[in-house]
Scaffold this motif. Structure first.
Motif, mmCIF file in Angstrom:
data_model
loop_
_atom_site.group_PDB
_atom_site.id
_atom_site.type_symbol
_atom_site.label_atom_id
_atom_site.label_comp_id
_atom_site.label_asym_id
_atom_site.label_seq_id
_atom_site.Cartn_x
_atom_site.Cartn_y
_atom_site.Cartn_z
ATOM 1 N N THR A 22 0.716 -1.213 -0.203
ATOM 2 C CA THR A 22 -0.002 0.107 0.098
ATOM 3 C C THR A 22 0.765 1.173 0.094
ATOM 4 N N GLU A 23 0.278 2.184 -0.542
ATOM 5 C CA GLU A 23 1.079 3.544 -0.656
ATOM 6 C C GLU A 23 1.151 4.399 0.614
ATOM 7 N N ARG A 24 0.131 3.897 1.426
ATOM 8 C CA ARG A 24 0.014 4.484 2.708
ATOM 9 C C ARG A 24 1.455 4.474 3.563
ATOM 10 N N GLN A 25 1.962 3.192 3.194
ATOM 11 C CA GLN A 25 3.277 3.124 3.746
ATOM 12 C C GLN A 25 4.563 4.027 3.358
ATOM 13 N N ALA A 26 5.463 4.460 4.093
ATOM 14 C CA ALA A 26 6.556 5.170 3.441
ATOM 15 C C ALA A 26 7.520 4.062 3.012
#
Length: 885
Positions: free
Chosen positions: A647-651
């Motif tokens: 997921t792009e929520r994660q850095a």
């Protein structure tokens, strides 16, 4: 006749009021208490599902010694004899208690009184050390006391709410609901979320600062400099009520804006906007939680935040102040009774000779502890090296929750004498108990808890004690009596303990200490039973008009002034060539701690049913990890294997793994076995948010998914994760190689009679295996195997456990793993409260529901606890964006 009992939720530190109703047939239902000032009737998904966790499956129903049933007298005599003998032979510091924020205040009080006042050691620490001890240390440094200045109402009254290190939407959902509702009423209210991940909390954020791990000190030191440079300091407040401002000014001046940018990794425009908002807004509340506390610089982070509020005088007034959000239902109550090894009861200091003398005189104790005891990490290291030779663990599971968990397990296993008081027999810690004592659980307990805003509420019993289970305070008092301290432990009921606790809070106080509930020092009998939620302080003989602290000073240092504490940013990056990723551990929405309670609810396991690692897509590509593949996470301390969630929520460069899974629910997912025992030097709190790890694809030959009526046993696989499901169990699996006979494997694991023949097939070319076992029209188990992560409609497959299977064609449809056109697949669960799946939400959007509110009207999704609203919004936006292409 139905009986309704007002009690308090046993989960997070919000402390929600609950009404439990027991029907004539014994069935329990739960709803929010509309009169309780913490939640006003709201409940989160976990609170809503409380009634589903009250079965007696797995409960400890009688004492055991060496795994064999024993009487209470035999068990308590042995505990008292072994503790007394160990003390006589090795001294009082050779024994220890490790307790929990799951205890009620009355349990906590008796444990601390026995250890600190009668054994004469302070070797009693609590799992609250893992969640809020840095906040305690920061408060004591700044305020002279462990005082939370504000209350929940401040979140609704503020014009700017800063959430740092807090995924409020998932970890304190009811507070999130209150904040979201306030922002909906006043859209001009601003919310800033400071978190390396874009969590669901960021859904209501006007500004999300994706800060680098452990860069909070730099961020708030920079803010302090900005406040000074822009004349935002309240000179009158600072002069009248604080000390140490010049030192903090000098320390902050040494940190340039460029250094703050470099350390935080934030864009300059975002940083300036945050500083502008904080400077220009008078009514600011800064809420912080584990992302701040669980750090090797946690105490400094807390003081960096407190410095900014002290400098601006934004403390103790409506809509203003720093706010520590505690993690457990009674972490605050534990602080009140001195639950930590470096504290005394009633917010007194163990290092203060006058306080020690005061408590000793009140307790009439023979052997007062004279120095702080061992903090949690040090305590288990002392168990490992033999300094602690008798250990009593109560209401917690350190083999899962402590850092360096494998070493903790080895220490407990090697300890000469271990007592465990708990409610479930199969936990990672209970398996090492020499003496096992059955405790009361939620619904059976009787006592009080204190929430994050200093509000004391009753937990009342509405269920009979099962088997021979007894209250933790009773167990402790009985051991104390057998050790020769009978006169001081004559309690017959929790009301007597609470009254003594209240009396001690007022003893020689006269306003010199913040914690004073002397008004309740004679509270016994019916008055205790009817006790309504109240916020301390409540001193005897005089009313406190304000529910907040420090608006007009009145701090608890000797001169009445707060202390600015000079803090400096430190290098936070722990990664290296061998361990290039940063691991962050934490909670998820629908599970709690080590799942001993929430793991019983099928509804709570429907949203996320197995442990996972949240990875950025580019990191996943570089690792060769596809969505739903397995990932091995490794540090020098240990390994874990979990499912990949990309997921792009994660850095980039960061990995999030939840801390809940145990050896009862997964093969190798105790993530704290990977976390080293690095602690904050001031507070002793472990650093669980910034761990250097390596990550790699965990290679397997086959993936599988199964559902079964019977609980699976001995699932010998390279990977497995078990969860409760409606009508039975669900099981995710992976195998290193083929099994000779998959049908026989299923019969053994799912307890299927040998006479039952499976329906299904094995495809030698693709490697797929599909098997279903029926007993008449009832599905016993279904097993789906493939060389890649299995594409099966999981919620639909689970539903087949409760269906009648009379039609042979539909049986073959089950083997295929996909529902027919007449039985649409709801998809992965999004709303746990109402069991609404992603496919149902997508269908609602396509039929015209183009907002979260419209989806709620159509499906009820998001209308109860609200924790899923961010996910629903993402689905709605995604569908609308796709339709517009």
């Amino acid at each position: 006749m139905e009986e309704a009992v007002k009690t308090t939720c046993p989960y997070c530190g919000v402390g929600c009021g609950v009404i439990a109703t027991v029907a004539d047939n014994g069935a329990v239902s739960v709803r929010g208490d509309p009169d309780h000032p913490a939640n006003y009737g709201r409940l989160c998904s976990k609170g809503s599902a409380l009634a589903e966790t009250l079965d007696l499956d797995g409960r400890i129903l009688h004492p055991e010694i060496g795994g064999q049933r024993a009487s209470w007298d035999e068990a308590l005599d042995l505990v008292a004899e072994r503790f007394a003998r160990t003390i006589a032979e090795h001294g009082p510091d050779s024994v220890a208690f490790y307790v929990s924020g799951q205890l009620l205040t009355e349990d906590y009080y008796v444990a601390n009184k026995l250890m600190k006042g009668f054994v004469g050691s302070a070797n009693i620490d609590t799992n609250s050390r893992l969640c809020m001890s840095s906040s305690v240390a920061g408060h004591r440094r700044a305020f002279g006391s462990d005082t939370v200045p504000g209350c929940y109402e401040d979140l609704e009254l503020a014009d700017l709410v800063v959430l740092t290190g807090s995924n409020l939407a998932w970890c304190h959902p009811v507070l999130y609901q209150r904040l979201a509702a306030a922002k909906a009423k006043r859209p001009e209210m601003k919310v800033v979320v400071i978190d390396p991940r874009r969590t669901m909390t960021a859904d209501i954020a006007d500004l999300h600062l994706a800060i680098r791990p452990d860069a909070d000190v730099a961020l708030f030191v920079g803010l302090f400099s900005h406040l000074v440079a822009n004349n935002a300091v309240d000179q009158n407040y600072v002069a009248a009520h604080t000390a140490g401002f010049p030192e903090v000014f000098a320390a902050s001046a040494a940190v340039s804006f460029g250094e703050v940018l470099e350390r935080t990794g934030l864009p300059a425009m975002q940083l300036r906007e945050f500083y502008r908002l904080f400077t220009a807004t008078e009514k600011v509340v800064t809420c912080y939680s584990q992302g701040v506390n669980q750090s090797s610089s946690g105490t400094d982070k807390v003081n960096a935040i407190l410095n900014c509020h002290l400098a601006t005088g934004r403390i103790g007034r409506p809509g203003m102040g720093p706010f520590s959000l505690t993690g457990q239902p009674n972490a605050m109550g534990g602080r009140e009774v001195g639950g930590l090894a470096n504290m005394l009861a009633a917010h007194m200091a163990i290092e203060n000779a006058e306080d020690r003398d005061r408590v000793q005189r009140f307790w009439r104790s023979p052997a007062m502890a004279e120095k702080p005891g061992l903090k949690a990490v040090d305590l288990f290291q002392a168990v490992a090296d033999g300094r602690v030779r008798a250990l009593w663990i109560m209401a917690t599971n350190p083999v899962v929750s402590m850092p360096d968990a494998d070493a903790v397990e080895a220490a407990i296993k090697g300890c000469p004498f271990v007592v465990v008081s708990d409610i479930l027999k199969d936990t990672d810690t209970v398996r090492h108990a020499d003496v096992l004592l059955p405790s009361l659980g939620w619904g059976e307990k009787d006592g009080t808890v204190t929430n994050s805003e200093r509000r004391i509420s009753r937990q009342r019993p509405f269920l009979a004690a099962p088997g021979e289970a007894r209250a933790d305070w009773w167990q402790l008092a009985e051991v104390a009596r057998r050790m020769g301290f009978a006169e001081a432990f004559t309690y017959a009921a929790p009301a007597e303990i609470f009254s003594e606790h209240a009396a001690l809070s007022a003893f020689e106080n006269a306003g010199s200490r913040d914690f004073d509930i002397g008004a309740h020092a004679r509270l016994i009998g019916q008055a205790y039973e009817a006790l309504a939620p109240f916020q301390w302080p409540q001193p005897a003989g005089r009313a406190r008009a304000e529910s907040r602290f420090f608006a007009d000073g009145g701090f608890y240092h000797a001169d009445g002034k707060a202390r600015f504490v000079a803090v400096r940013p430190v290098d936070a990056d722990r990664t290296c060539a061998d361990y290039p990723f940063t691991l962050n551990t934490g909670r998820i929405r629908d599970q709690w701690h080590t799942m001993t309670r929430t793991g019983k609810s099928a509804r709570l396991s429907a949203h996320i049913a197995e442990p996972f690692a949240e990875l950025h897509p580019r990191d996943a590509i570089e690792l060769g990890v596809g969505n739903a593949c397995l990932v091995e996470i490794e540090s020098p301390r240990g390994k874990a294997v979990v499912r990949a969630l990309i997921t792009e929520r994660q850095a980039r460069g960061s990995i999030f793994v939840p801390m809940h899974w145990t050896d009862q629910f997964a093969a190798n997912a105790r993530i704290d076995a990977v976390v080293p025992a690095i602690t904050d030097l001031v507070s002793g709190q472990p650093a669980s948010k910034n761990v250097a790890v390596a990550a790699r694809r965990f290679k397997v030959a086959h993936y599988a998914f199964a559902v079964s009526h019977a609980k699976p046993t001995e699932a010998d696989a390279a990977y497995w994760a078990l969860a409760k499901a409606d009508g039975g169990w669900r099981l995710e699996l992976a195998f290193a190689g083929p099994v000779e006979n998959w049908a026989d494997w299923c019969r053994r694991v799912f307890s299927i009679p040998k006479t039952v023949e499976p329906l299904g097939y094995a495809d030698a070319q693709t490697g797929d295996v599909r098997l279903a076992f029926f007993d008449g029209t009832r599905l016993l188990a279904a097993f789906f195997l493939a060389c890649e992560p299995v594409a099966v409609a999981r919620n639909w497959a689970i539903a087949q456990l409760g269906a009648e299977h009379t039609n042979m064609r539909k049986r073959f449809g089950l083997v295929a793993g996909r529902p027919g056109a007449d039985k649409p697949d709801p998809g992965a669960t999004i709303c746990a409260c109402f069991g609404v799946g992603v496919n149902q939400i997508v269908a609602a959007v396509r039929s015209g529901c183009h907002s979260v509110e419209a989806v709620g009207v159509a499906l009820n999704a998001g209308t109860n606890c609200g924790s899923c609203r961010a996910e629903i919004r993402g689905i709605v936006d995604g569908c609308l964006a796709t339709a517009a292409e």
